[in-house]
Design an enzyme around this catalytic site. Structure first.
Site, PDB file in Angstrom:
ATOM      1  N   VAL A  18      41.650  92.881  56.198  1.00 22.21           N
ATOM      2  CA  VAL A  18      43.007  92.445  56.555  1.00 22.21           C
ATOM      3  C   VAL A  18      43.898  92.384  55.309  1.00 22.21           C
ATOM      4  O   VAL A  18      45.038  92.877  55.316  1.00 22.21           O
ATOM      5  CB  VAL A  18      42.979  91.066  57.263  1.00 22.21           C
ATOM      6  CG1 VAL A  18      44.386  90.651  57.660  1.00 22.21           C
ATOM      7  CG2 VAL A  18      42.069  91.116  58.486  1.00 22.21           C
ATOM      8  N   ARG A  49      36.095  87.919  45.530  1.00 25.13           N
ATOM      9  CA  ARG A  49      34.850  87.355  45.031  1.00 25.13           C
ATOM     10  C   ARG A  49      34.281  88.247  43.941  1.00 25.13           C
ATOM     11  O   ARG A  49      33.813  87.797  42.922  1.00 25.13           O
ATOM     12  CB  ARG A  49      33.854  87.302  46.199  1.00 25.13           C
ATOM     13  CG  ARG A  49      33.300  85.973  46.496  1.00 25.13           C
ATOM     14  CD  ARG A  49      32.417  86.009  47.725  1.00 25.13           C
ATOM     15  NE  ARG A  49      32.694  87.119  48.609  1.00 25.13           N
ATOM     16  CZ  ARG A  49      32.524  87.113  49.916  1.00 25.13           C
ATOM     17  NH1 ARG A  49      32.093  86.020  50.489  1.00 25.13           N
ATOM     18  NH2 ARG A  49      32.778  88.160  50.662  1.00 25.13           N
ATOM     19  N   LYS A 209      39.274  81.339  69.178  1.00 23.83           N
ATOM     20  CA  LYS A 209      40.602  81.798  69.627  1.00 23.83           C
ATOM     21  C   LYS A 209      41.045  81.031  70.868  1.00 23.83           C
ATOM     22  O   LYS A 209      42.229  80.725  71.023  1.00 23.83           O
ATOM     23  CB  LYS A 209      40.563  83.298  69.876  1.00 23.83           C
ATOM     24  CG  LYS A 209      40.427  84.080  68.560  1.00 23.83           C
ATOM     25  CD  LYS A 209      39.981  85.497  68.785  1.00 23.83           C
ATOM     26  CE  LYS A 209      39.901  86.275  67.477  1.00 23.83           C
ATOM     27  NZ  LYS A 209      39.189  87.544  67.587  1.00 23.83           N
TER      28      LYS A 209
HETATM   29  P1  NAP Z   1      36.661  90.744  54.727  1.00 20.35           P
HETATM   30  O1  NAP Z   1      36.895  92.188  54.897  1.00 20.35           O
HETATM   31  O2  NAP Z   1      35.275  90.246  54.583  1.00 20.35           O
HETATM   32  O3  NAP Z   1      37.523  90.280  53.452  1.00 20.35           O
HETATM   33  C1  NAP Z   1      37.436  88.996  52.912  1.00 20.35           C
HETATM   34  C2  NAP Z   1      38.103  89.014  51.544  1.00 20.35           C
HETATM   35  O4  NAP Z   1      38.132  87.702  51.028  1.00 20.35           O
HETATM   36  C3  NAP Z   1      37.384  89.887  50.505  1.00 20.35           C
HETATM   37  O5  NAP Z   1      38.317  90.492  49.676  1.00 20.35           O
HETATM   38  C4  NAP Z   1      36.535  88.872  49.732  1.00 20.35           C
HETATM   39  O6  NAP Z   1      36.309  89.250  48.389  1.00 20.35           O
HETATM   40  C5  NAP Z   1      37.452  87.654  49.756  1.00 20.35           C
HETATM   41  N1  NAP Z   1      36.694  86.410  49.737  1.00 20.35           N
HETATM   42  C6  NAP Z   1      35.875  85.922  50.693  1.00 20.35           C
HETATM   43  N2  NAP Z   1      35.368  84.730  50.318  1.00 20.35           N
HETATM   44  C7  NAP Z   1      35.858  84.487  49.087  1.00 20.35           C
HETATM   45  C8  NAP Z   1      35.695  83.412  48.175  1.00 20.35           C
HETATM   46  N3  NAP Z   1      34.927  82.373  48.431  1.00 20.35           N
HETATM   47  N4  NAP Z   1      36.388  83.484  47.017  1.00 20.35           N
HETATM   48  C9  NAP Z   1      37.168  84.538  46.710  1.00 20.35           C
HETATM   49  N5  NAP Z   1      37.380  85.581  47.552  1.00 20.35           N
HETATM   50  C10 NAP Z   1      36.719  85.545  48.734  1.00 20.35           C
HETATM   51  O7  NAP Z   1      37.301  89.916  55.933  1.00 20.35           O
HETATM   52  P2  NAP Z   1      38.465  90.371  56.913  1.00 20.35           P
HETATM   53  O8  NAP Z   1      37.875  91.155  58.027  1.00 20.35           O
HETATM   54  O9  NAP Z   1      39.590  90.923  56.149  1.00 20.35           O
HETATM   55  O10 NAP Z   1      38.870  88.973  57.554  1.00 20.35           O
HETATM   56  C11 NAP Z   1      39.598  88.029  56.827  1.00 20.35           C
HETATM   57  C12 NAP Z   1      40.069  86.920  57.765  1.00 20.35           C
HETATM   58  O11 NAP Z   1      40.886  87.467  58.793  1.00 20.35           O
HETATM   59  C13 NAP Z   1      38.951  86.175  58.484  1.00 20.35           C
HETATM   60  O12 NAP Z   1      39.346  84.842  58.677  1.00 20.35           O
HETATM   61  C14 NAP Z   1      38.879  86.902  59.821  1.00 20.35           C
HETATM   62  O13 NAP Z   1      38.345  86.078  60.843  1.00 20.35           O
HETATM   63  C15 NAP Z   1      40.353  87.160  60.064  1.00 20.35           C
HETATM   64  N6  NAP Z   1      40.654  88.272  60.953  1.00 20.35           N
HETATM   65  C16 NAP Z   1      40.036  89.473  60.772  1.00 20.35           C
HETATM   66  C17 NAP Z   1      40.377  90.531  61.589  1.00 20.35           C
HETATM   67  C18 NAP Z   1      39.736  91.897  61.436  1.00 20.35           C
HETATM   68  O14 NAP Z   1      40.002  92.771  62.266  1.00 20.35           O
HETATM   69  N7  NAP Z   1      38.934  92.136  60.414  1.00 20.35           N
HETATM   70  C19 NAP Z   1      41.342  90.346  62.589  1.00 20.35           C
HETATM   71  C20 NAP Z   1      41.946  89.085  62.746  1.00 20.35           C
HETATM   72  C21 NAP Z   1      41.597  88.061  61.899  1.00 20.35           C
HETATM   73  P3  NAP Z   1      35.437  90.554  48.029  1.00 20.35           P
HETATM   74  O15 NAP Z   1      36.309  91.724  48.432  1.00 20.35           O
HETATM   75  O16 NAP Z   1      35.200  90.489  46.576  1.00 20.35           O
HETATM   76  O17 NAP Z   1      34.210  90.437  48.868  1.00 20.35           O
HETATM   77  N1  HSE Z   2      36.028  90.017  64.582  1.00 21.19           N
HETATM   78  C1  HSE Z   2      37.249  89.843  65.315  1.00 21.19           C
HETATM   79  C2  HSE Z   2      37.230  90.719  66.540  1.00 21.19           C
HETATM   80  C3  HSE Z   2      38.408  90.210  64.442  1.00 21.19           C
HETATM   81  O1  HSE Z   2      36.363  91.588  66.634  1.00 21.19           O
HETATM   82  O2  HSE Z   2      38.072  90.533  67.416  1.00 21.19           O
HETATM   83  C4  HSE Z   2      39.746  89.909  65.096  1.00 21.19           C
HETATM   84  O3  HSE Z   2      39.951  88.541  65.188  1.00 21.19           O
END
Ligand code: NAP
Ligand code: HSE
Length: 438
Positions: A18, A49, A209
């Site tokens: 995201v 991280r 959600k």
């Molecule tokens: P992701 O790809 O795992 O990215 C997480 C990011 O945060 C990475 O850059 C990671 O660093 C960094 N991070 C995690 N923990 C950390 C810590 N303790 N200290 C410093 N940096 C940290 O996750 P994502 O899919 O983007 O999701 C992020 C959020 O959005 C979550 O709350 C998820 O539920 C929400 N969300 C996701 C989606 C989706 O479609 N993916 C949709 C809606 C909402 P590194 O890169 O170094 O690992």
């Molecule tokens: N893991 C979640 C999904 C990301 O699959 O819907 C969006 O919130």
């Protein structure tokens, strides 16, 4: 928000799926964003991280940091965009950001569902806002729709597909006959799944959600543990095939219904009648059906997960903060208020539905009679029943599936009956029970 001058400075906590989408939109569409918000929006920092990880994204290396203090202590940063996920240390970072006078935009449904009251109290204490459009249904602006567009209504009920990963898996199993594990691996590869995909498939993410939707639509402050939930991880391809045979699609639904019995909330794989809009939502798409007392039936549809669809909602929130609309809405909506009155939750004695049940039974005389007797003792009537001939090739004594659909039944009665049926020595537990939405 505070700050003068022509630009607004954002600090990203997270630069994963995201976060990199948000950085991409803010950089690639800088002119469009500044026209719509009246100010230029710059990303100064992104917290990660692992600084060594190759990041083909748009942010230059020198703006990537592992030191959260560099972002939270930077007075130029007035908006914190939290897209790192998790509960700790995220909660501490956001409480500190609010205390330091920064507005918060977050996509973190787990955090809001579990700590909404604490976070919103902190924002009110320091006169800041929290916006969270991306936390439910990704790119669909459902938070604005319920919180503002439908503000004239008492929402009476909603039924939603809000987990893209599960919908993707169920679609791949239904359409392509893909085994569950392969479909999940593909959803992970495409960036739909949570860092821990168990949260997707066991229904927890959908429950997070639903807790947020319940706050928006009913003013109900509930934590995830109060929402009965079931995931898709115990479904078999056979369940999907039986549902198809009966004229239904299987969807992981978040359901909420307000009645004189209270507020019924649940997350469960559900048989949805084919031909209805929810049944036709496929792949990573999400949909939310909201019924209001004035507007009647409404239906919202779009991509619920993935980098750019989710970033679309995050950037809309950033624009709202910049133009001052976020602060107004935050105060007017007064969500997760400590003095709010939450509706009481309905008990399973008050929940009625039709149910799909799959039992694995010994293929012997009298088994169906034994099961229907238990159901009858609990006042549950069978609407239809399927047992296919296992064929001569089937090993002797191997259990065979028996599927039956009930008429309307009280949930508590069905649960009691299933407990009894699972104890019969001709039944191989656990049996599967899914609700039906017509
Ligand atoms: P992701 O790809 O795992 O990215 C997480 C990011 O945060 C990475 O850059 C990671 O660093 C960094 N991070 C995690 N923990 C950390 C810590 N303790 N200290 C410093 N940096 C940290 O996750 P994502 O899919 O983007 O999701 C992020 C959020 O959005 C979550 O709350 C998820 O539920 C929400 N969300 C996701 C989606 C989706 O479609 N993916 C949709 C809606 C909402 P590194 O890169 O170094 O690992
Ligand atoms: N893991 C979640 C999904 C990301 O699959 O819907 C969006 O919130």
């Amino acid at each position: 928000m505070d700050g003068t001058g022509t630009s607004v400075t954002v600090g990203l906590l997270g630069l994963g799926t995201v976060g990199s989408g948000v950085a991409r939109i803010l950089l690639d569409q800088a002119e469009r964003i500044s026209r719509r918000s009246g100010r230029r929006v710059d990303v100064k920092w992104a917290l990660v991280r692992d600084p060594e990880r190759p990041r083909p994204g748009p942010l230059p290396f020198e703006r990537i940091t592992t030191d959260v203090g560099q972002i939270l202590d930077d007075p130029e940063v007035t908006i914190i965009v939290e897209v790192m996920g998790g509960i700790r240390p995220t909660l501490d970072y956001l409480l500190e950001a609010l205390a330091k006078g920064k507005d918060v935009v977050t996509a973190n449904k787990a955090l809001l569902a579990e700590h909404g009251t604490e976070l919103f109290a902190q924002a009110r204490r320091f006169g800041r806002s929290i916006t969270f459009e991306a936390s439910v249904a990704g790119g669909i602006p459902i938070v604005q729709a319920i919180g503002q567009g439908l503000a004239a209504n008492q929402v009476q009920g909603l039924a939603a597909i809000v987990n893209g990963t599960c919908n993707f898996i169920l679609t791949a199993m239904t359409r392509d006959g893909l085994p569950y594990a392969q479909a999940l691996a593909k959803a992970q590869e495409l960036g739909y799944a949570e860092a821990d995909p168990t949260l997707d498939v066991d229904g927890t993410d959908t429950a997070h959600k639903l807790a947020i939707l319940a706050q928006l639509a009913f003013g109900a402050t509930v934590v995830t543990s109060q929402i009965p939930r079931q995931g898709i991880d115990r479904l078999l391809l056979a369940d999907i095939a039986y549902a198809t045979e009966l004229g239904y699609a299987v969807k992981l639904l978040a359901l909420a219904k307000l009645s004189s019995a209270g507020l019924e909330l649940r997350v469960a794989p559900t048989l949805v009648r084919r031909g209805t809009p929810l049944a036709e939502v496929s792949g990573p798409y999400n949909a939310v059906r909201v019924v209001g007392d004035a507007v009647g039936d409404t239906f919202f549809y779009g991509q619920g997960a993935g980098s750019l669809p989710t970033a679309s909602a995050v950037v809309a929130d950033i624009i709202d903060v910049v133009i001052g609309r976020a602060g107004l809405s935050f105060r007017a909506m007064n969500l997760w208020s400590e003095n709010g009155s939450s509706p009481r939750l309905a008990s399973s004695e008050q929940v009625r539905s039709r149910y799909y049940n799959r039992f694995m039974i010994a293929d012997r005389p009298g088994v169906i009679a034994a099961i229907s007797r238990v159901l009858g003792d609990h006042g549950i009537s069978i609407a239809s029943l399927i047992q296919h001939d296992p064929g001569d090739d089937s090993p002797p004594d191997s259990p065979v599936p028996l599927v039956l659909l009930t008429h309307l039944a009280v949930e508590a009665h069905l649960i009691a009956a299933l407990r009894e049926i699972d104890r019969l020595d001709v039944v191989h537990p656990p049996s599967i029970c899914l609700g039906v939405e017509e």
